[in-house]
Design a protein around this motif. Structure first.
Motif, short mmCIF file in Angstrom:
data_model
loop_
_atom_site.label_atom_id
_atom_site.label_comp_id
_atom_site.label_asym_id
_atom_site.label_seq_id
_atom_site.Cartn_x
_atom_site.Cartn_y
_atom_site.Cartn_z
N SER A 102 3.37 2.62 -7.50
CA SER A 102 2.01 2.93 -7.05
C SER A 102 1.32 3.67 -8.18
O SER A 102 1.66 4.81 -8.49
CB SER A 102 2.04 3.80 -5.78
OG SER A 102 0.73 4.20 -5.45
N ARG A 104 -1.68 4.93 -8.44
CA ARG A 104 -2.44 6.11 -8.02
C ARG A 104 -1.57 7.18 -7.36
O ARG A 104 -1.97 8.34 -7.28
CB ARG A 104 -3.57 5.69 -7.08
CG ARG A 104 -4.68 4.92 -7.77
CD ARG A 104 -5.80 4.57 -6.80
NE ARG A 104 -6.90 3.89 -7.48
CZ ARG A 104 -7.93 4.51 -8.03
NH1 ARG A 104 -8.00 5.83 -7.99
NH2 ARG A 104 -8.90 3.82 -8.62
N HIS A 105 -0.40 6.79 -6.86
CA HIS A 105 0.50 7.73 -6.20
C HIS A 105 1.92 7.51 -6.74
O HIS A 105 2.81 7.07 -6.01
CB HIS A 105 0.47 7.54 -4.68
CG HIS A 105 -0.89 7.65 -4.09
ND1 HIS A 105 -1.76 6.58 -4.00
CD2 HIS A 105 -1.56 8.71 -3.56
CE1 HIS A 105 -2.88 6.98 -3.44
NE2 HIS A 105 -2.80 8.26 -3.17
N SER A 109 6.63 5.72 -5.85
CA SER A 109 7.17 4.46 -6.38
C SER A 109 8.61 4.32 -5.92
O SER A 109 9.34 5.31 -5.80
CB SER A 109 7.08 4.46 -7.90
OG SER A 109 5.73 4.52 -8.32
N GLY A 120 5.32 2.52 5.19
CA GLY A 120 3.99 2.14 4.71
C GLY A 120 2.88 2.29 5.71
O GLY A 120 1.73 2.52 5.34
N SER A 121 3.20 2.18 7.00
CA SER A 121 2.16 2.29 8.03
C SER A 121 2.11 3.67 8.68
O SER A 121 1.33 3.89 9.60
CB SER A 121 2.38 1.23 9.12
OG SER A 121 3.64 1.43 9.74
N ARG A 126 -0.54 5.34 4.64
CA ARG A 126 -1.41 4.20 4.90
C ARG A 126 -2.35 3.90 3.74
O ARG A 126 -2.79 2.76 3.57
CB ARG A 126 -2.23 4.47 6.17
CG ARG A 126 -1.40 4.47 7.45
CD ARG A 126 -2.28 4.45 8.68
NE ARG A 126 -1.48 4.48 9.91
CZ ARG A 126 -1.23 5.57 10.59
NH1 ARG A 126 -1.72 6.73 10.19
NH2 ARG A 126 -0.51 5.54 11.69
N HIS A 127 -2.65 4.92 2.95
CA HIS A 127 -3.59 4.74 1.84
C HIS A 127 -2.89 4.32 0.55
O HIS A 127 -3.55 4.07 -0.46
CB HIS A 127 -4.34 6.05 1.59
CG HIS A 127 -3.43 7.20 1.25
ND1 HIS A 127 -2.55 7.73 2.16
CD2 HIS A 127 -3.26 7.88 0.10
CE1 HIS A 127 -1.88 8.71 1.58
NE2 HIS A 127 -2.28 8.82 0.34
N VAL A 128 -1.55 4.25 0.56
CA VAL A 128 -0.80 3.96 -0.67
C VAL A 128 -0.72 2.45 -0.88
O VAL A 128 -0.47 1.68 0.06
CB VAL A 128 0.62 4.57 -0.59
CG1 VAL A 128 1.43 4.19 -1.83
CG2 VAL A 128 0.54 6.09 -0.46
N ARG A 129 -0.93 2.04 -2.12
CA ARG A 129 -0.74 0.64 -2.50
C ARG A 129 0.25 0.58 -3.66
O ARG A 129 0.08 1.28 -4.67
CB ARG A 129 -2.08 0.01 -2.92
CG ARG A 129 -3.11 -0.05 -1.81
CD ARG A 129 -2.69 -1.00 -0.70
NE ARG A 129 -3.67 -1.03 0.38
CZ ARG A 129 -3.62 -0.25 1.45
NH1 ARG A 129 -2.63 0.63 1.58
NH2 ARG A 129 -4.53 -0.33 2.40
N TRP A 130 1.29 -0.23 -3.49
CA TRP A 130 2.25 -0.43 -4.57
C TRP A 130 1.78 -1.66 -5.34
O TRP A 130 1.97 -2.80 -4.93
CB TRP A 130 3.64 -0.64 -3.97
CG TRP A 130 4.22 0.64 -3.41
CD1 TRP A 130 5.00 1.53 -4.07
CD2 TRP A 130 4.05 1.18 -2.09
NE1 TRP A 130 5.34 2.60 -3.25
CE2 TRP A 130 4.76 2.41 -2.03
CE3 TRP A 130 3.36 0.76 -0.95
CZ2 TRP A 130 4.81 3.20 -0.87
CZ3 TRP A 130 3.41 1.54 0.20
CH2 TRP A 130 4.12 2.74 0.22
N ASP A 131 1.12 -1.41 -6.47
CA ASP A 131 0.33 -2.45 -7.13
C ASP A 131 1.00 -3.06 -8.36
O ASP A 131 0.45 -3.99 -8.96
CB ASP A 131 -1.03 -1.87 -7.54
CG ASP A 131 -0.91 -0.62 -8.38
OD1 ASP A 131 -0.17 0.31 -8.00
OD2 ASP A 131 -1.57 -0.55 -9.44
#
Length: 247
Positions: A102, A104-105, A109, A120-121, A126-131
């Motif tokens: 992630s 941003r976070h 990771s 994740g939910s 909820r705001h975390v995205r593993w990109d």
């Protein structure tokens, strides 16, 4: 480093270093657990706040961090302080695994896809995205012990890989701490069972990012499992400590 990564690093630095009195309290907490010169492993070193606290307590530290961005930060900020830095994850077996990052976070990771699905939910994720996905080297606790010696303390903060790391350990170690999350409490329960299979352990825990034990006594695995299962959802997370009893 792109803007998302820069923001993520800045966020982590603010979280872990923005309140310097908490860092000092963590060093005092570790001084109550370790003697000067003791060896400690910091697995999942992130931005190094735990390594710094261990060093402040007089420990010798082997710190591991697989995220290249965070590892570069550790090399710049911890080099020359008596710490051994390794750009590696730890798992059940030697090899390589995919790290879900992630940007941003970066503190969340993870190498454990099942853990991401589990938390994740939940509130706080909820705001975390593993990109991003990157391949990272993986070693084991047994290999680390063989290379650097038997540690007095192992700190594990690896977002879902705790049980896999303990699967790569074939001997009891004096003191082990790992993070638990209430939304994934079964993982902590599995870790307790694994440690009970290695030796005679008693357990305590620290709530959240605190610097003191939640219990006045150390309890057996059964009592700790009951305590963890009774935690309210609002408790969210903490660190579970396992202390090997003298034979």
């Amino acid at each position: 480093m792109d803007s998302a990564q820069a923001l993520g690093l800045a966020r982590s630095l603010a979280i872990y270093y923005g309140r310097p009195w908490r860092q000092r309290a963590l060093g005092r907490f570790y001084r109550g657990l370790l003697a000067p010169g003791d060896l400690a492993f910091d697995i999942g070193a992130h931005v190094g706040n735990r390594s710094r606290a261990l060093l402040a307590a007089g420990a010798r530290v082997v710190a591991l961090e697989p995220n290249p961005l965070l590892f570069r930060f550790l090399k710049r900020s911890l080099r020359g302080n008596g710490v051994t830095l390794l750009q590696s994850a730890v798992g059940a077996a030697m090899g390589s695994l995919e790290l879900a990052v992630s940007s941003r976070h970066p503190t969340v990771s993870s190498l454990a896809p099942g853990w991401i699905a589990a938390v994740g939910s939940s509130d706080g994720f909820r705001h975390v995205r593993w990109d991003r996905r990157i391949m990272v080297e993986v070693t084991t606790l047994d290999r680390l012990v063989a290379t650097y010696g038997r540690p007095q303390f192992v700190k594990i903060d690896v977002e879902g890989m705790e049980a896999a790391i303990l699967a790569g350990l074939s001997q009891p170690l004096p003191l082990i701490a790992f993070e638990y999350l209430v939304p994934a409490i079964d993982l902590a329960i599995a870790c307790i069972a694994r440690l009970e299979g290695l030796g005679s352990y008693r357990f305590n825990h620290v709530d959240g990012e605190g610097q003191q034990f939640a219990r006045g006594d150390w309890v057996d695995g059964r009592a700790m499992r009951l305590a963890l299962r009774s935690l309210p959802a609002s408790a969210r997370h903490g660190d579970l400590y396992a202390r090997l009893e003298a034979s």
